[in-house]
Design a protein around this motif. Structure first.
Motif, mmCIF file in Angstrom:
data_model
loop_
_atom_site.group_PDB
_atom_site.id
_atom_site.type_symbol
_atom_site.label_atom_id
_atom_site.label_comp_id
_atom_site.label_asym_id
_atom_site.label_seq_id
_atom_site.Cartn_x
_atom_site.Cartn_y
_atom_site.Cartn_z
ATOM 1 N N LEU A 1 35.505 8.137 17.554
ATOM 2 C CA LEU A 1 34.284 7.989 16.770
ATOM 3 C C LEU A 1 33.221 8.895 17.380
ATOM 4 C CD1 LEU A 1 32.524 6.498 14.623
ATOM 5 C CD2 LEU A 1 32.139 4.724 16.340
ATOM 6 N N ALA A 2 32.506 9.638 16.544
ATOM 7 C CA ALA A 2 31.476 10.561 17.018
ATOM 8 C C ALA A 2 30.150 10.240 16.357
ATOM 9 C CB ALA A 2 31.876 12.012 16.725
ATOM 10 N N THR A 3 29.069 10.378 17.133
ATOM 11 C CA THR A 3 27.718 10.246 16.593
ATOM 12 C C THR A 3 26.887 11.439 17.048
ATOM 13 O OG1 THR A 3 26.843 9.002 18.497
ATOM 14 C CG2 THR A 3 27.866 7.731 16.715
ATOM 15 N N GLY A 4 25.942 11.838 16.212
ATOM 16 C CA GLY A 4 24.982 12.873 16.563
ATOM 17 C C GLY A 4 23.581 12.329 16.407
ATOM 18 N N ASP A 5 22.626 12.858 17.159
ATOM 19 C CA ASP A 5 21.261 12.337 17.093
ATOM 20 C C ASP A 5 20.252 13.462 16.918
ATOM 21 O OD1 ASP A 5 20.886 13.487 19.611
ATOM 22 O OD2 ASP A 5 21.321 11.629 20.671
ATOM 23 N N LYS A 6 18.985 13.076 16.847
ATOM 24 C CA LYS A 6 17.923 14.052 16.633
ATOM 25 C C LYS A 6 17.701 14.929 17.857
ATOM 26 C CE LYS A 6 15.086 12.052 12.969
ATOM 27 N NZ LYS A 6 13.713 11.655 12.568
ATOM 28 N N GLY A 7 18.186 14.500 19.006
ATOM 29 C CA GLY A 7 18.058 15.294 20.214
ATOM 30 C C GLY A 7 19.128 16.354 20.361
ATOM 31 N N GLY A 8 20.002 16.514 19.355
ATOM 32 C CA GLY A 8 21.044 17.524 19.400
ATOM 33 C C GLY A 8 22.260 17.137 20.207
ATOM 34 N N PHE B 1 27.743 15.247 25.134
ATOM 35 C CA PHE B 1 27.405 16.631 25.434
ATOM 36 C C PHE B 1 26.295 17.102 24.503
ATOM 37 C CE2 PHE B 1 30.925 16.654 22.420
ATOM 38 C CZ PHE B 1 30.537 17.584 21.462
ATOM 39 N N GLN B 2 25.585 18.127 24.971
ATOM 40 C CA GLN B 2 24.489 18.714 24.197
ATOM 41 C C GLN B 2 25.067 19.745 23.249
ATOM 42 O OE1 GLN B 2 21.310 17.609 24.625
ATOM 43 N NE2 GLN B 2 20.555 18.860 22.933
ATOM 44 N N SER B 3 25.033 19.435 21.966
ATOM 45 C CA SER B 3 25.623 20.332 20.975
ATOM 46 C C SER B 3 24.659 21.449 20.575
ATOM 47 C CB SER B 3 26.047 19.538 19.739
ATOM 48 O OG SER B 3 26.515 20.387 18.717
ATOM 49 N N HIS B 4 23.412 21.101 20.284
ATOM 50 C CA HIS B 4 22.429 22.086 19.843
ATOM 51 C C HIS B 4 21.121 21.908 20.615
ATOM 52 C CE1 HIS B 4 25.255 22.259 16.473
ATOM 53 N NE2 HIS B 4 24.693 23.397 16.102
ATOM 54 N N ASP B 5 20.412 22.993 20.769
ATOM 55 C CA ASP B 5 19.094 22.992 21.393
ATOM 56 C C ASP B 5 18.065 23.497 20.395
ATOM 57 O OD1 ASP B 5 19.770 22.163 24.146
ATOM 58 O OD2 ASP B 5 20.881 24.055 24.194
ATOM 59 N N ALA B 6 16.813 23.102 20.631
ATOM 60 C CA ALA B 6 15.731 23.579 19.772
ATOM 61 C C ALA B 6 15.560 25.086 19.951
ATOM 62 C CB ALA B 6 14.439 22.843 20.105
ATOM 63 N N GLU B 7 15.322 25.776 18.857
ATOM 64 C CA GLU B 7 15.134 27.221 18.879
ATOM 65 C C GLU B 7 13.875 27.584 18.096
ATOM 66 O OE1 GLU B 7 18.597 29.299 17.551
ATOM 67 O OE2 GLU B 7 19.967 27.845 18.448
ATOM 68 N N PHE B 8 13.472 28.822 18.239
ATOM 69 C CA PHE B 8 12.305 29.298 17.493
ATOM 70 C C PHE B 8 12.629 30.663 16.916
ATOM 71 C CE2 PHE B 8 8.122 31.183 16.831
ATOM 72 C CZ PHE B 8 7.445 30.126 16.214
ATOM 73 N N GLU C 1 10.250 26.947 13.573
ATOM 74 C CA GLU C 1 10.933 26.184 14.607
ATOM 75 C C GLU C 1 12.202 25.566 14.036
ATOM 76 O OE1 GLU C 1 10.114 22.529 17.787
ATOM 77 O OE2 GLU C 1 8.529 23.206 16.423
ATOM 78 N N ILE C 2 13.302 25.715 14.747
ATOM 79 C CA ILE C 2 14.590 25.170 14.310
ATOM 80 C C ILE C 2 14.894 23.942 15.151
ATOM 81 C CG2 ILE C 2 17.040 25.651 14.012
ATOM 82 C CD1 ILE C 2 16.314 28.631 13.897
ATOM 83 N N GLU C 3 14.983 22.803 14.506
ATOM 84 C CA GLU C 3 15.222 21.553 15.219
ATOM 85 C C GLU C 3 16.640 21.500 15.760
ATOM 86 O OE1 GLU C 3 12.347 18.226 13.167
ATOM 87 O OE2 GLU C 3 14.305 18.594 12.274
ATOM 88 N N GLU C 4 16.806 20.695 16.815
ATOM 89 C CA GLU C 4 18.137 20.509 17.390
ATOM 90 C C GLU C 4 18.894 19.371 16.728
ATOM 91 O OE1 GLU C 4 15.208 19.956 18.733
ATOM 92 O OE2 GLU C 4 15.224 18.487 20.362
ATOM 93 N N LYS C 5 18.287 18.695 15.788
ATOM 94 C CA LYS C 5 18.882 17.518 15.138
ATOM 95 C C LYS C 5 20.255 17.827 14.546
ATOM 96 C CE LYS C 5 17.915 16.323 10.975
ATOM 97 N NZ LYS C 5 17.315 15.870 9.709
#
Length: 513
Positions: free
Chosen positions: A82-89, A122-129, A136-140
């Motif tokens: 089971l996998a979950t993703g959140d707004k923190g990437g 693990f950290q899948s995505h980071d915030a970018e600009f 601004e590109i969210e990490e969500k």
């Protein structure tokens, strides 16, 4: 096929537009799909007596951190993971806890229960600009999709607004040197003069040893294998892997791209509804998904409340809207203009669509209803479920607090005969056997309402003393509606009646085993 374009402007996700039909050349090809619905091979467990099983996350009444809010939930094809993703990437993985408990045990954690244990994070995505667009590109994490495992490695796709990543999850052995040619302790000799000095013993060829590595520990590692970027001008709203296990699609507000899993730097544009003049824009794409069996079919939904089923064998560009076109079948229900009001265009926008696992049916969710379509009958749905009847008189309130733009998901169970969707007050609904003939003829099928909050813990404690205690609640809100406690994301176990539900920063597991 056309390669994906790289430039454009940002999209307005709250625009809801009127219809714009385009005709195209027609080919006499029948789009009816023959589906074999007899080979499900699923266990005959038709119990819908769902009970609370587990909760992951902070259960105390504290201020919820924005980055911890869960935005995606997905079981793999076996239900083992089971996998979950959140707004923190971040992506958090869980594994089925298969610890056997004796049948004589009175513990709630019996071997027949659906329980999971934390596996890795693990950290899948980071915030970018984006400096060119000052955006601004969210990490969500917008969506997670599992691929079929290869040997002992598991793979999943995760996406934020702009970038899709393919992750490999595997067991990694940590090894350390356990044997080496270290310098032996100094030997002390006494000369005739009585003085002592140290001299190192020189290793002979017979004393040399090959360094030995021994297993020290085993960890679960996650490695990005591919990064698919720079193909979407607008925000990605959905991804879907194909049944051929070689391709997947990604959809934003105006385009759908087709990717090969092994080619991250090139995609093919298969749907493009962007007009030459953006002032003529009348609708946006809200969701897209591949057919679970036939790799040439996919569908996408729009803010106009239509679902379009496309066949990639006919044309390379599948954005022909005419019902006379052979490569696009439109599923749309006629609404009498007399019943239109200010909110009609907003509430009719489809927030989620799903194929049934057997490929026979399509389910769509808008703000007020759930509609079930037979894939070979597109003139009207075979069942319409009113999930928000009590909100029809309060649409002005939901518009003022932006709740009317909430994107509720919908999902089939593994046997393609029951549905789940969410609502407010931390509640979600299950519609069991909704496709049975007697239910399809009724205006409102049987409904099971469950609550994913602290009341689930209380009901669980009561169930220890009273086995007949039910977790069902009554969906009678009155004026007491908490629009901030919405159940938007969930996943149904593909092989049994177990459900994972995201409630803000908590993950609830309910099971009918």
């Amino acid at each position: 096929m056309r390669t994906a374009k790289k430039k454009g402007a940002s999209s307005d996700n709250k625009k809801r537009m009127k219809n714009d039909t385009t005709t195209s050349t027609t080919n006499d090809v029948d789009m009816d799909i023959d589906i074999d619905v007899t080979g499900d091979n699923l266990p005959d467990n038709d119990s819908y007596d769902f009970k609370f099983s587990q909760c992951f996350g902070d259960k105390t009444d504290i201020v919820v951190t924005e980055a911890d809010i869960i935005t995606s939930v997905e079981f793999d094809h076996t239900g083992e993971f089971l996998a979950t993703g959140d707004k923190g990437g971040r992506v958090v993985l869980f594994q089925r806890n298969n610890v056997d408990v004796p049948e004589t045990s009175t513990s709630v954690s019996s071997k027949h229960n659906c329980e999971y244990k934390f596996l890795t994070e693990f950290q899948s995505h980071d915030a970018e600009f984006d400096y060119l667009k000052s955006l601004e590109i969210e990490e969500k994490i917008n969506q997670i999709k599992w691929l079929k495992p290869i040997q002992k490695s598991h793979f999943l796709l995760s996406t934020n607004d702009k970038t899709i990543k393919l992750w490999k999850i595997y067991e990694k052995n940590i090894r350390l040197v356990s044997q080496n040619n270290n310098i032996l302790p100094d030997s002390t000799t006494t000369h005739n003069s009585g003085s002592k000095h140290s001299e190192s013993v020189i290793l002979s060829l017979q004393n040399l040893k090959l360094p030995q590595m021994s297993k020290h520990d085993t960890i679960i590692a996650a490695t990005p294998k591919r990064i698919y970027s720079n193909a979407h001008t607008y925000h990605i709203n959905s991804i879907s892997n194909n049944s051929d296990q070689e391709t997947f699609l990604s959809a934003d507000d105006l385009r759908i791209n087709l990717w090969n899993l092994n080619i991250p730097n090139q995609s093919f544009n298969i749907v493009d509804i962007k007009p030459a003049n953006m002032e003529e824009l009348t609708e946006v794409i809200t969701c897209a998904e591949f057919h679970p069996i036939n790799c040439n079919y996919f569908m996408y939904s729009s803010s106009k409340g239509t679902v379009k089923l496309c066949d990639m064998r006919i044309n390379s560009l599948c954005d022909n809207y005419s019902n006379t076109s052979s490569n696009t079948k439109i599923f749309e229900e006629y609404i009498n203009p007399i019943n239109h009001n200010f909110f009609t265009e907003i509430t009719s926008s489809i927030s989620d669509i799903k194929f049934s696992p057997n490929g026979r049916y399509i389910v769509s969710r808008d703000y007020l209803t759930v509609k079930i379509w037979d894939i070979n009958m597109n003139n009207k749905p075979i069942q319409t479920i009113n999930v928000h009847d009590q909100l029809k008189e309060r649409l002005s309130d939901t518009y003022e607090n932006d709740a009317i733009f909430d994107k509720f998901e919908v999902n089939f169970n593994g046997k393609s005969n029951s549905l789940i969707t969410g609502t407010y007050n931390s509640q979600f609904m299950i519609y069991p056997d909704v496709l049975r003939p007697e239910n399809s003829k009724s205006t409102q099928p049987d409904e099971i309402v469950l609550q994913a909050d602290k009341t689930a813990f209380r009901n669980k404690s009561h169930s220890h003393t009273n086995s007949n205690t039910s977790n069902n609640v009554v969906k009678d809100w009155g004026d007491d509606i908490d629009f901030k406690k919405s159940i938007l994301h969930f996943s149904w176990h593909p092989r049994e009646n177990s459900i994972a539900v995201a409630a803000t920063n908590n993950l609830f597991i309910f099971s009918a085993l």
